[in-house]
Design a protein around this motif. Structure first.
Motif, mmCIF file in Angstrom:
data_model
loop_
_atom_site.group_PDB
_atom_site.id
_atom_site.type_symbol
_atom_site.label_atom_id
_atom_site.label_comp_id
_atom_site.label_asym_id
_atom_site.label_seq_id
_atom_site.Cartn_x
_atom_site.Cartn_y
_atom_site.Cartn_z
ATOM 1 N N GLN A 118 41.092 59.258 33.873
ATOM 2 C CA GLN A 118 42.636 59.466 33.030
ATOM 3 C C GLN A 118 42.414 60.176 31.871
ATOM 4 N N ILE A 119 41.282 60.336 31.253
ATOM 5 C CA ILE A 119 41.215 61.275 30.021
ATOM 6 C C ILE A 119 40.871 62.561 30.233
ATOM 7 N N LEU A 120 40.806 62.874 31.640
ATOM 8 C CA LEU A 120 40.487 64.105 32.000
ATOM 9 C C LEU A 120 41.277 65.436 31.228
ATOM 10 N N PRO A 121 42.558 65.254 31.269
ATOM 11 C CA PRO A 121 43.335 66.392 30.633
ATOM 12 C C PRO A 121 42.840 66.694 29.207
ATOM 13 N N ARG A 147 52.492 44.654 33.921
ATOM 14 C CA ARG A 147 53.021 45.932 34.135
ATOM 15 C C ARG A 147 52.141 46.642 35.130
ATOM 16 N N TYR A 148 51.666 45.957 36.092
ATOM 17 C CA TYR A 148 50.894 46.381 37.211
ATOM 18 C C TYR A 148 49.574 46.820 37.061
ATOM 19 N N ALA A 149 49.458 47.754 35.839
ATOM 20 C CA ALA A 149 48.179 48.421 35.753
ATOM 21 C C ALA A 149 47.379 49.032 36.763
ATOM 22 N N LEU A 150 47.978 49.794 37.863
ATOM 23 C CA LEU A 150 47.651 50.339 38.773
ATOM 24 C C LEU A 150 46.906 51.727 38.381
ATOM 25 N N PHE A 151 45.841 52.211 39.036
ATOM 26 C CA PHE A 151 45.056 53.313 38.669
ATOM 27 C C PHE A 151 45.846 54.427 39.105
ATOM 28 N N PRO A 152 46.214 55.114 38.114
ATOM 29 C CA PRO A 152 47.397 56.370 38.614
ATOM 30 C C PRO A 152 46.810 57.586 39.063
ATOM 31 N N HIS A 153 45.278 57.490 38.971
ATOM 32 C CA HIS A 153 44.717 58.634 39.838
ATOM 33 C C HIS A 153 44.140 58.297 41.091
ATOM 34 N N GLU A 167 45.821 53.353 48.888
ATOM 35 C CA GLU A 167 44.720 52.667 49.521
ATOM 36 C C GLU A 167 43.472 52.786 48.567
ATOM 37 N N LYS A 168 43.050 53.706 47.959
ATOM 38 C CA LYS A 168 41.974 53.469 47.021
ATOM 39 C C LYS A 168 42.182 52.604 45.876
ATOM 40 N N ASN A 169 43.296 52.229 45.389
ATOM 41 C CA ASN A 169 43.855 51.254 44.572
ATOM 42 C C ASN A 169 43.135 49.996 45.023
ATOM 43 N N VAL A 170 43.761 49.542 46.248
ATOM 44 C CA VAL A 170 43.668 48.448 47.001
ATOM 45 C C VAL A 170 42.160 48.191 47.208
ATOM 46 N N MET A 171 41.394 49.232 47.676
ATOM 47 C CA MET A 171 39.999 48.885 47.945
ATOM 48 C C MET A 171 38.926 48.857 46.938
ATOM 49 N N PHE A 172 39.549 49.432 45.438
ATOM 50 C CA PHE A 172 38.751 49.377 44.326
ATOM 51 C C PHE A 172 37.876 48.160 44.365
ATOM 52 N N GLY A 173 38.384 46.943 44.136
ATOM 53 C CA GLY A 173 37.518 45.792 43.900
ATOM 54 C C GLY A 173 36.703 45.540 44.809
ATOM 55 N N LEU A 174 36.624 45.800 46.190
ATOM 56 C CA LEU A 174 35.458 45.803 47.047
ATOM 57 C C LEU A 174 34.757 46.907 46.894
ATOM 58 N N LYS A 175 34.980 47.880 46.779
ATOM 59 C CA LYS A 175 33.900 49.231 46.619
ATOM 60 C C LYS A 175 33.013 48.994 45.168
ATOM 61 N N VAL A 176 33.567 48.416 44.283
ATOM 62 C CA VAL A 176 32.830 48.133 43.117
ATOM 63 C C VAL A 176 31.779 47.218 43.346
ATOM 64 N N ARG A 177 32.177 46.143 44.150
ATOM 65 C CA ARG A 177 31.279 45.266 44.377
ATOM 66 C C ARG A 177 30.378 45.250 45.391
ATOM 67 N N GLY A 178 30.387 46.518 45.956
ATOM 68 C CA GLY A 178 29.665 46.656 47.312
ATOM 69 C C GLY A 178 29.619 46.042 48.387
ATOM 70 N N PRO A 195 50.701 56.052 42.476
ATOM 71 C CA PRO A 195 51.400 55.218 42.144
ATOM 72 C C PRO A 195 52.658 55.831 41.560
ATOM 73 N N ALA A 196 52.693 56.975 40.943
ATOM 74 C CA ALA A 196 53.675 57.692 40.451
ATOM 75 C C ALA A 196 54.637 57.907 41.360
ATOM 76 N N GLN A 197 54.327 57.961 42.694
ATOM 77 C CA GLN A 197 55.252 58.162 43.646
ATOM 78 C C GLN A 197 55.909 56.937 44.327
ATOM 79 N N LEU A 198 55.800 55.773 43.667
ATOM 80 C CA LEU A 198 56.301 54.700 44.449
ATOM 81 C C LEU A 198 57.137 54.044 43.405
#
Ligand SMILES: Nc1ncnc2c1ncn2[C@@H]1O[C@H](COP(=O)(O)OP(=O)(O)OP(=O)(O)O)[C@@H](O)[C@H]1O
Ligand SMILES: [Mg+2]
Lengths: 302, 350
Positions: A217-220, B83-89, B93-104, B131-134
């Protein structure tokens, strides 16, 4: 769809005219001062300098002579080394500082003024400070001698005027870390803490949060600040001139030596050096940007 | 699965006290709604339970263990942010999987749970979007899916349904309720919509100004509020000053009503009585018996299925709500009747 009526169209045209009118001064300055100078520099480096009585345009011998000599490549290596190392150090420190600044800690307000100080102090002052502090016979060597770490100030290890360039790098880093911090701090404020908090609740470690959530997110901010300081570092003259280790010099110093030579025909050689710097810097910066744009597109921004 | 307790929790932000004192026991597997006006401290309470904010005083216990020293990552909680706090980047799919991925979590399991949850929140077709497209509602569903996929033992949701349309909100409510009961997740749910709180929650905690005002089952809260403020917040519109006698008679400007002494613990003195507008019968002829008030229909509001009448009785205005099987004309003389068990009284010194 109905066609917009003619007065609407006329209004649009007028607005576009106005826009061009407003842009003209900037465009003029850019094209005359910058573009003109660039073209002249390139032509001169290709042998066009009738004012010196030289006109062999187009003549690639200046570039040939320059690129053919081993010392040019040594100088280039040195230039890139100073520029890259100091950019990376300033970037890492800037990120750490910016991350620290979005957290609460005592005396934060005071600190927020302090860290910006180097931004307002000119490079030359920074160089002087480096000489006073880091030089042999400087503050640090005297203090080390005073506290008995070394027998005599002159035994202090050489920091300045070596090809490791610690003095040059120190000055660049000292001056540019606040700039990187400022840029990334501003981006971080916009990003906010919530995504990091969400990530931590989802079970991410500090490391995972930084690399997978904060950093993208801070890449820019990272890209724009490193772009600017790298471009500066590659072309900077004073610091390597004063604090560098002598031959082989960095490219801007090499150019300066040509320009200052009694033999003014060497000016063309100097121009070729300058143009080479510009060329190399643009290639590096352009590839960096292109790489970043590709990443941006991959993650869906455009 | 996890019992959550707040014991004497207080939270100061500098000189500002966001939460002055909260004691809350949430049973394992219970769904509790935190209800209160904007700025009363609902989000702050959730953040303290999640570990994002440290209480200034007091303790938070999970299954009787103090979790002050447990870092956020290890609390096994889930939180859907206001305010959702979704990961904009990252894509949906990746947002939803994040929690499982980081826990291995193993890849195959991640895939499987991803498909399941995307079906549930109906986001299959948006899985590759950012997220910006939703739309707001779609982002909210991503936030919910991202949290639920980790199967937290305590689930916190900060107004998770605020941006959904009526139909989707209904579906999501049912979905949350069903999932919560199936998995037995202890759930804390923030809302400022009292209807939503009552529909979803086992118990509702009403917070006013950083204090727990009442913590009760929805029907108790609705019918027997502790204070006029709560009654007001729960949407009561017939609150009248009355003088209450030891024998259980309440005398208001429009007349005297008998209270049910099994329901209202009658104490003598000045107070307020609360008449639920849907518990009042609107009669066109004078009936026999007690608790009858005479009045005139002043106004009528038609809502389709129900209709509200405002009736003036002895200088006060009483609102009556009934099914719109008939319509009574404005200006009609009417008699209102209310059973003692539908009257609630609050003493002024309560
Ligand atoms: N970090 C903070 N620093 C200072 N004050 C804060 C902070 N966070 C919250 N507050 C204050 O604490 C009070 C409670 O905030 P909180 O966010 O918990 O309200 P809320 O009940 O969630 O409101 P809403 O329904 O509007 O979301 C508010 O007055 C808010 O201004
Ligand atoms: Mg809130």
């Amino acid at each position: 769809m109905t066609q917009p009526n003619t007065t609407e169209l006329a209004r649009h045209r007028r607005e576009r005219m106005m826009m061009w009118l407003q842009l003209t001064p900037v465009l003029l300055v850019l094209s005359v001062l910058f573009g003109g100078a660039l073209i002249l520099a390139v032509m001169q480096s290709l042998g066009f300098a009738p004012w010196f009585g030289v006109n062999t345009f187009p003549d690639f011998s200046y570039f040939g002579a320059l690129w053919g000599s081993w010392s040019f490549w040594q100088s280039l290596g040195l230039t890139l080394y100073y520029a890259i190392v100091s950019t990376v150090i300033a970037l890492v420190m800037g990120i750490f500082l910016a991350l620290a600044m979005v957290r609460m800690f005592p005396c934060k307000t005071l600190y927020k003024y302090l860290y910006k100080l180097p931004l307002m102090i000119p490079y030359t002052v920074g160089i002087a400070l480096a000489v006073i502090m880091l030089g042999n016979g400087g503050m640090i060597s005297r203090l080390s001698a005073f506290f008995g770490f070394i027998g005599d100030p002159s035994e202090f290890p050489q920091i300045l005027k070596t090809h490791y360039g610690w003095g040059v790098i120190a000055v660049y880093v000292w001056k540019q870390t606040p700039f990187v911090t400022l840029t990334i701090y501003a981006v971080l404020l916009g990003v906010g803490r919530e995504t990091e908090e969400a990530a931590s609740i989802l079970g991410a470690s500090k490391r995972q949060i930084f690399f997978q959530v904060t950093m993208p997110q801070i890449l820019p901010g990272i890209v724009s600040s490193t772009l600017i300081i790298f471009a500066f570092n590659i072309g900077a003259f004073e610091a390597p001139f004063i604090l560098g280790g002598g031959f082989p010099d960095t490219l801007p110093v090499v150019a300066w030596r040509y320009f200052n030579d009694a033999d003014y025909t060497l000016q063309l050689q100097g121009m070729a050096t300058v143009v080479s710097i510009a060329l190399i810097a643009s290639i590096i910066l352009y590839s960096y940007l292109a790489f970043y744009r590709r990443y941006e597109r991959r993650i869906g921004r455009n | 699965m996890t019992k959550v307790q707040l014991k004497g929790v207080r939270k100061d932000f500098g000189a500002f006290t966001a939460i002055s004192q909260i004691d809350l026991d949430i049973n394992s597997g219970e769904l509790v709604a935190l209800l209160g006006p904007s700025g009363c401290g609902k989000t702050t309470t959730l953040r303290m339970i999640a570990g994002l904010e440290v209480p200034t005083y007091g303790h938070i216990l999970f299954d009787d263990d103090d979790v002050s020293e447990v870092p956020v990552q290890d609390r096994q909680v889930g939180m859907v942010f206001q305010r959702y706090a979704l990961f904009p980047h990252m894509t949906v799919e990746k947002n939803v999987m994040f929690g499982l991925k980081v826990r291995g979590t193993p890849k195959a399991e991640i895939e499987e749970r991803l498909e399941e949850i995307l079906d549930v929140v109906q986001l299959q077709q948006f899985r590759h979007r950012f997220p910006a497209q939703l739309s707001g509602g779609q982002m909210q569903r991503v936030a919910i899916a991202r949290t639920l996929i980790t199967k937290p033992s305590v689930l916190m949701m900060d107004e998770p349904l605020a941006n959904l349309d009526t139909k989707l909100r209904g579906e999501m409510r049912r979905f949350i309720r069903e999932l919560q009961q199936r998995l037995g997740i202890t759930t804390i749910f923030v809302t400022h919509d009292q209807i939503e709180a009552m529909e979803l929650a086992d118990r509702v905690a009403v917070i006013f100004d950083g204090k727990l005002a009442q913590y009760d089952a929805p029907d108790a809260l609705y019918q027997r509020p502790n204070s006029v403020e709560i009654a007001d917040f729960m949407g009561a519109n017939n609150i009248f000053a009355a003088q209450i006698s030891a024998s259980g008679l309440a005398t208001a400007a429009f007349g005297t009503l008998q209270l049910d002494r099994d329901i209202v613990t009658v104490r003598e003195g000045a107070g307020r009585i609360l008449l639920r507008s849907e518990a009042i019968d609107l009669l066109l002829e004078e009936p026999d018996g007690e608790n009858v008030i005479e009045g005139t229909v002043e106004g009528r509001e038609f809502f389709g299925a129900t209709v509200n009448y405002t009736v003036t009785c002895g200088g006060e205005i009483i609102t009556v709500n009934e099914q719109s099987r008939r319509l009574v004309e404005v200006g009609q003389k009417v008699w209102l009747r209310i059973e003692p068990r539908h009257i609630w009284a609050i003493r002024d010194d309560a």
